[in-house]
Scaffold this motif. Structure first.
Motif, PDB file in Angstrom:
ATOM      1  N   ILE A 170       6.083   5.384   7.882  1.00 32.36           N
ATOM      2  CA  ILE A 170       6.563   6.487   8.705  1.00 32.36           C
ATOM      3  C   ILE A 170       7.611   7.243   7.897  1.00 32.36           C
ATOM      4  CG2 ILE A 170       7.759   7.123  10.828  1.00 32.36           C
ATOM      5  CD1 ILE A 170       6.542   4.595  12.095  1.00 32.36           C
ATOM      6  N   PHE A 171       7.364   8.531   7.665  1.00 32.40           N
ATOM      7  CA  PHE A 171       8.270   9.363   6.895  1.00 32.40           C
ATOM      8  C   PHE A 171       9.344   9.960   7.790  1.00 32.40           C
ATOM      9  CE2 PHE A 171       4.256   9.680   4.449  1.00 32.40           C
ATOM     10  CZ  PHE A 171       4.724   9.192   3.239  1.00 32.40           C
ATOM     11  N   ILE A 230      -7.266  -1.688  -5.160  1.00 40.87           N
ATOM     12  CA  ILE A 230      -6.154  -0.752  -5.032  1.00 40.87           C
ATOM     13  C   ILE A 230      -5.242  -1.203  -3.890  1.00 40.87           C
ATOM     14  CG2 ILE A 230      -7.288   0.865  -3.449  1.00 40.87           C
ATOM     15  CD1 ILE A 230      -5.457   2.031  -6.556  1.00 40.87           C
ATOM     16  N   GLY A 231      -4.046  -0.676  -3.824  1.00 41.58           N
ATOM     17  CA  GLY A 231      -3.131  -0.923  -2.714  1.00 41.58           C
ATOM     18  C   GLY A 231      -2.687  -2.363  -2.605  1.00 41.58           C
ATOM     19  N   SER A 232      -2.560  -2.840  -1.365  1.00 36.46           N
ATOM     20  CA  SER A 232      -2.096  -4.214  -1.134  1.00 36.46           C
ATOM     21  C   SER A 232      -3.083  -5.228  -1.705  1.00 36.46           C
ATOM     22  CB  SER A 232      -1.885  -4.464   0.359  1.00 36.46           C
ATOM     23  OG  SER A 232      -3.120  -4.413   1.054  1.00 36.46           O
ATOM     24  N   GLY A 233      -4.356  -4.855  -1.787  1.00 39.59           N
ATOM     25  CA  GLY A 233      -5.349  -5.749  -2.385  1.00 39.59           C
ATOM     26  C   GLY A 233      -5.052  -6.002  -3.851  1.00 39.59           C
ATOM     27  N   TYR A 234      -4.617  -4.971  -4.551  1.00 40.88           N
ATOM     28  CA  TYR A 234      -4.271  -5.134  -5.966  1.00 40.88           C
ATOM     29  C   TYR A 234      -3.048  -6.027  -6.111  1.00 40.88           C
ATOM     30  CZ  TYR A 234      -3.182  -4.092 -10.827  1.00 40.88           C
ATOM     31  OH  TYR A 234      -2.901  -4.213 -12.168  1.00 40.88           O
ATOM     32  N   SER A 290      -6.816  -7.780   8.065  1.00 42.17           N
ATOM     33  CA  SER A 290      -5.364  -7.943   8.052  1.00 42.17           C
ATOM     34  C   SER A 290      -4.878  -8.092   9.483  1.00 42.17           C
ATOM     35  CB  SER A 290      -4.683  -6.758   7.371  1.00 42.17           C
ATOM     36  OG  SER A 290      -4.720  -5.616   8.191  1.00 42.17           O
ATOM     37  N   SER A 291      -3.646  -8.593   9.593  1.00 37.72           N
ATOM     38  CA  SER A 291      -3.005  -8.623  10.900  1.00 37.72           C
ATOM     39  C   SER A 291      -2.706  -7.183  11.273  1.00 37.72           C
ATOM     40  CB  SER A 291      -1.710  -9.429  10.826  1.00 37.72           C
ATOM     41  OG  SER A 291      -0.779  -8.760   9.986  1.00 37.72           O
ATOM     42  N   LYS A 292      -2.571  -6.903  12.523  1.00 38.65           N
ATOM     43  CA  LYS A 292      -2.206  -5.557  12.961  1.00 38.65           C
ATOM     44  C   LYS A 292      -0.735  -5.591  13.324  1.00 38.65           C
ATOM     45  CE  LYS A 292      -3.163  -1.380  13.577  1.00 38.65           C
ATOM     46  NZ  LYS A 292      -2.782  -0.704  12.384  1.00 38.65           N
ATOM     47  N   ALA A 293       0.083  -5.035  12.450  1.00 33.49           N
ATOM     48  CA  ALA A 293       1.535  -5.081  12.625  1.00 33.49           C
ATOM     49  C   ALA A 293       2.008  -4.057  13.656  1.00 33.49           C
ATOM     50  CB  ALA A 293       2.221  -4.828  11.293  1.00 33.49           C
ATOM     51  N   GLU A 294       3.206  -4.273  14.132  1.00 32.73           N
ATOM     52  CA  GLU A 294       3.846  -3.309  15.031  1.00 32.73           C
ATOM     53  C   GLU A 294       4.108  -2.020  14.251  1.00 32.73           C
ATOM     54  OE1 GLU A 294       4.446  -3.796  18.337  1.00 32.73           O
ATOM     55  OE2 GLU A 294       3.351  -5.676  18.049  1.00 32.73           O
ATOM     56  N   ILE A 295       4.263  -0.903  14.952  1.00 32.17           N
ATOM     57  CA  ILE A 295       4.535   0.383  14.305  1.00 32.17           C
ATOM     58  C   ILE A 295       5.772   0.255  13.426  1.00 32.17           C
ATOM     59  CG2 ILE A 295       5.231   2.777  14.726  1.00 32.17           C
ATOM     60  CD1 ILE A 295       3.438   2.754  17.168  1.00 32.17           C
ATOM     61  N   GLY A 296       5.641   0.717  12.198  1.00 32.06           N
ATOM     62  CA  GLY A 296       6.745   0.670  11.246  1.00 32.06           C
ATOM     63  C   GLY A 296       6.693  -0.535  10.323  1.00 32.06           C
ATOM     64  N   HIS A 353       4.403  -3.454   8.023  1.00 28.03           N
ATOM     65  CA  HIS A 353       3.177  -3.461   7.220  1.00 28.03           C
ATOM     66  C   HIS A 353       2.235  -4.547   7.717  1.00 28.03           C
ATOM     67  CE1 HIS A 353       4.347  -0.526   4.213  1.00 28.03           C
ATOM     68  NE2 HIS A 353       5.551  -1.050   4.231  1.00 28.03           N
ATOM     69  N   ASP A 354       0.952  -4.228   7.732  1.00 24.29           N
ATOM     70  CA  ASP A 354      -0.052  -5.231   8.057  1.00 24.29           C
ATOM     71  C   ASP A 354      -0.066  -6.276   6.944  1.00 24.29           C
ATOM     72  OD1 ASP A 354      -0.737  -3.593  10.220  1.00 24.29           O
ATOM     73  OD2 ASP A 354      -2.310  -2.583   9.099  1.00 24.29           O
ATOM     74  N   ILE A 355      -0.504  -7.496   7.265  1.00 23.55           N
ATOM     75  CA  ILE A 355      -0.554  -8.574   6.287  1.00 23.55           C
ATOM     76  C   ILE A 355      -2.008  -8.994   6.115  1.00 23.55           C
ATOM     77  CG2 ILE A 355       0.153 -10.950   5.777  1.00 23.55           C
ATOM     78  CD1 ILE A 355       2.626 -10.382   7.585  1.00 23.55           C
TER      79      ILE A 355
END
Length: 166
Positions: free
Chosen positions: A4-5, A76-80, A112-118, A120-122
């Motif tokens: 979130i920016f 790419i991303g968290s997978g990398y 991945s887990s679905k994290a709360e807003i703000g 990161h998913d795991i």
């Protein structure tokens, strides 16, 4: 990357809604979605429906699953990051010496887990996902996710766009 920016993005809601609606319609032959076809003006006062036009849709109320389906064709991303740490993503072993953005030999399903807003998913393994939502649901979600990815990748390829993961 679920960040979130602080600064607003002009017309973000309209852009995201337009993209979502495009893919909901493109993939409805694969899986039923939550769109109702009901216009905002049919459920909201005129002033509110005009203010939300293009940024909101009327959908069926559903209970979300506490997982996110991710299909990858590139590293790419968290997978990398996971690959660098342990040579695998979600307990899926990958070849040695892959570089960032390497094309994978086969599509991989990495929930991945679905994290709360703000937050990161795991990334989690298929077995962990199955413990949360059951093996039958997990197998069905994996099958449909791979089918949607394959369809979308082929569709995008016609426009010279590579679908790395989604």
């Amino acid at each position: 990357f679920d960040v979130i920016f602080d600064q607003p993005i002009l017309d973000k809601g309209k852009i995201l809604t337009s993209i979502a609606n495009y893919w909901f319609h493109k993939t409805e032959h694969i899986i039923q979605n939550h769109l109702t076809g009901i216009a905002l003006k049919d459920v909201l006062p005129e002033k509110e429906s005009r203010a939300l036009e293009g940024r909101a849709i009327v959908v069926k109320k559903l209970k979300p699953l506490p997982i996110e389906s991710i299909v990858r064709s590139y590293l790419i991303g968290s997978g990398y990051s996971d690959y660098l740490s342990n040579g695998s993503i979600c307990n899926i072993e990958l070849p040695e010496n892959l570089k960032m953005a390497s094309k994978l030999q086969n599509l991989i399903f990495t929930p991945s887990s679905k994290a709360e807003i703000g937050d990161h998913d795991i990334n989690i393994s298929f077995d962990e996902m199955s413990k949360v939502i059951g093996i039958s649901n997990s197998e069905n979600i994996k099958k449909i996710s791979l089918e949607i990815f394959h369809f979308a990748a082929e569709h995008l390829k016609l426009n010279n766009i590579i679908l790395a993961d989604t």
